[in-house]
Design a protein around this motif. Structure first.
Motif, short mmCIF file in Angstrom:
data_model
loop_
_atom_site.label_atom_id
_atom_site.label_comp_id
_atom_site.label_asym_id
_atom_site.label_seq_id
_atom_site.Cartn_x
_atom_site.Cartn_y
_atom_site.Cartn_z
N ASP A 111 0.93 -1.23 -0.18
CA ASP A 111 0.05 0.21 -0.08
C ASP A 111 0.81 1.38 0.05
O ASP A 111 0.22 2.35 -0.64
N GLY A 112 1.90 1.22 0.57
CA GLY A 112 3.09 2.39 0.52
C GLY A 112 3.42 2.81 -0.82
O GLY A 112 3.87 4.05 -1.02
N ASN A 113 3.13 2.06 -1.84
CA ASN A 113 3.51 2.64 -3.08
C ASN A 113 2.43 3.66 -3.49
O ASN A 113 2.84 4.93 -4.12
N ALA A 114 1.14 3.69 -3.08
CA ALA A 114 0.16 4.86 -3.35
C ALA A 114 0.62 5.81 -2.55
O ALA A 114 0.40 7.19 -3.01
N LEU A 115 1.08 5.77 -1.27
CA LEU A 115 1.53 6.82 -0.65
C LEU A 115 2.78 7.56 -1.16
O LEU A 115 2.82 8.75 -1.23
N VAL A 116 3.81 6.65 -1.56
CA VAL A 116 4.76 7.51 -2.26
C VAL A 116 4.46 8.23 -3.62
O VAL A 116 4.82 9.41 -3.71
N LEU A 117 3.51 7.85 -4.38
CA LEU A 117 2.80 8.54 -5.49
C LEU A 117 2.24 9.82 -4.98
O LEU A 117 2.49 10.65 -5.38
N VAL A 165 -3.88 6.74 -12.09
CA VAL A 165 -2.97 5.65 -12.07
C VAL A 165 -3.26 4.55 -11.18
O VAL A 165 -4.26 4.95 -10.12
N TYR A 166 -3.01 3.42 -10.98
CA TYR A 166 -3.46 2.41 -9.97
C TYR A 166 -2.41 1.66 -9.56
O TYR A 166 -1.35 1.08 -10.39
N THR A 167 -2.41 1.22 -8.18
CA THR A 167 -1.52 0.11 -7.95
C THR A 167 -2.05 -0.91 -7.08
O THR A 167 -3.30 -0.75 -6.64
N MET A 168 -1.40 -2.11 -7.16
CA MET A 168 -2.03 -3.19 -6.32
C MET A 168 -0.93 -4.01 -5.93
O MET A 168 0.39 -3.97 -6.45
N GLY A 169 -1.20 -4.60 -4.82
CA GLY A 169 -0.14 -5.20 -4.05
C GLY A 169 -0.15 -6.74 -3.99
O GLY A 169 -0.63 -7.45 -4.97
N GLY A 170 0.43 -7.41 -2.95
CA GLY A 170 0.63 -8.92 -2.74
C GLY A 170 -0.24 -9.33 -1.88
O GLY A 170 -0.87 -8.87 -0.89
N GLY A 171 -0.59 -10.95 -1.86
CA GLY A 171 -1.43 -11.45 -0.93
C GLY A 171 -1.29 -13.05 -1.10
O GLY A 171 -0.31 -13.37 -1.75
N GLU A 172 -1.80 -13.68 -0.25
CA GLU A 172 -1.79 -15.33 -0.11
C GLU A 172 -2.64 -15.89 -1.32
O GLU A 172 -3.55 -15.04 -1.95
N ASP A 173 -2.95 -17.28 -1.31
CA ASP A 173 -3.70 -17.86 -2.31
C ASP A 173 -4.92 -17.43 -2.52
O ASP A 173 -5.62 -17.13 -3.40
N THR A 174 -5.59 -17.59 -1.55
CA THR A 174 -7.10 -17.38 -1.32
C THR A 174 -7.38 -15.99 -1.67
O THR A 174 -8.37 -15.56 -2.52
N ALA A 175 -6.53 -15.10 -1.15
CA ALA A 175 -6.84 -13.41 -1.56
C ALA A 175 -6.55 -13.35 -3.01
O ALA A 175 -7.33 -12.56 -3.58
N GLN A 176 -5.49 -13.89 -3.42
CA GLN A 176 -5.37 -13.89 -5.12
C GLN A 176 -6.50 -14.36 -5.84
O GLN A 176 -6.99 -13.57 -7.02
N ILE A 177 -7.14 -15.37 -5.64
CA ILE A 177 -8.25 -15.88 -6.17
C ILE A 177 -9.58 -14.99 -5.99
O ILE A 177 -10.18 -14.86 -7.11
N LEU A 178 -9.62 -14.52 -4.81
CA LEU A 178 -10.68 -13.36 -4.74
C LEU A 178 -10.62 -12.25 -5.55
O LEU A 178 -11.55 -11.82 -6.16
N ALA A 179 -9.09 -11.84 -5.59
CA ALA A 179 -8.96 -10.56 -6.39
C ALA A 179 -9.03 -10.73 -7.87
O ALA A 179 -9.92 -10.07 -8.50
N ALA A 180 -8.82 -12.06 -8.51
CA ALA A 180 -8.88 -12.15 -9.81
C ALA A 180 -10.21 -12.48 -10.24
O ALA A 180 -10.65 -11.89 -11.32
#
Length: 254
Positions: A20-26, A54-69
């Motif tokens: 999330d810090g990438n959005a703060l830096v921008l 502009v859009y930023t998105m970060g990392g997560g675990e398996d279940t989170a990835q599936i939900l995001a996709a």
């Protein structure tokens, strides 16, 4: 409404590693140039506005990835934003989710399809400092400085012909290990690759957050989002960031 809007995409499921810090830096680097910038947070179940800068998105675990996709495919807003030319920065699981497919929770999952990339598990987790030289492919043509970050992933990502690496590895593992790439005709390209660039999408396994460690990359995103060349942005001299870069690049040499 702010003059410059930064989309923080699904931090409730793709916010495991502080990206999330990438959005703060921008936001901060925009404000330091007198640009009225705000972060628009988009959570799971909420529509993704296709009109942000502009859009930023970060990392997560398996279940989170599936939900995001599943959410991003069904919603379609991020894909429409990409089609309209908005820059998108995707980190780690975000890279995998924006690809064609990835393996999570023991099954293959369809990705959003903004990157010609597919991900399967590696035999051993990649973890530690990583450094690269930018390929200067596509949207990243103006990058000149080494990239640095911290990788922590088990996904072996293979790039198809439509995607180019963001950087070439000088230290660390990058997208894939020997077991993932050894049978491919372009094995050397795959083994040396870190991240991906396709259209206006920039993706990487680098945490840090990556934009805090790499201000030139942050400014490239700002420049593209505001319709400028990188060298048209007012330079920012921040001694603490310069020291951080030297420290982290030195750490990658050890």
């Amino acid at each position: 409404m702010a003059e410059f809007e930064i989309g923080l995409v699904l931090p409730d499921v793709l916010g495991t590693y502080g990206d999330d810090g990438n959005a703060l830096v921008l936001r901060q680097r925009a404000r330091m140039r007198d640009i009225d910038a705000e972060i628009v947070t988009i959570r799971l179940g909420e529509p993704v506005p296709d009109s942000l800068d502009v859009y930023t998105m970060g990392g997560g675990e398996d279940t989170a990835q599936i939900l995001a996709a599943e959410h991003l495919i069904a919603d379609g807003g991020l894909s429409r934003a990409a089609d309209a030319g908005a820059p998108i920065l995707a980190i780690c699981a975000g890279l995998q989710v924006l690809g064609e497919s990835f393996r999570a929770s023991g099954k293959y999952v369809d990705g959003v399809g903004l990157l010609d990339a597919s991900t399967t598990p590696m035999q051993q987790r990649a973890i530690g400092e990583v450094a690269t030289q930018p390929t200067r492919a596509g949207i990243t043509a103006e990058l000149t400085e080494p990239l640095t970050g911290f990788e922590n992933h088990l996904g072996g990502t293979i790039l198809g012909s439509e995607a180019e690496p963001l950087g070439r590895i000088t230290h660390g593992v990058g997208n894939s290990d020997r077991s993932t790439a050894e049978d491919l005709p372009d094995v050397q390209r795959q083994r040396s690759a870190e991240g991906a660039v396709q259209g206006n999408v920039i993706a990487t396994y680098m945490h840090g957050p990556v934009l805090a460690r790499n201000p030139q990359l942050a400014d490239l995103l700002l420049a593209k989002a505001t319709g400028q060349r990188l060298d048209e942005l007012e330079p920012l001299e921040i001694a603490a960031i310069d020291r951080l870069r030297i420290e982290r690049l030195d750490a990658a040499k050890k």
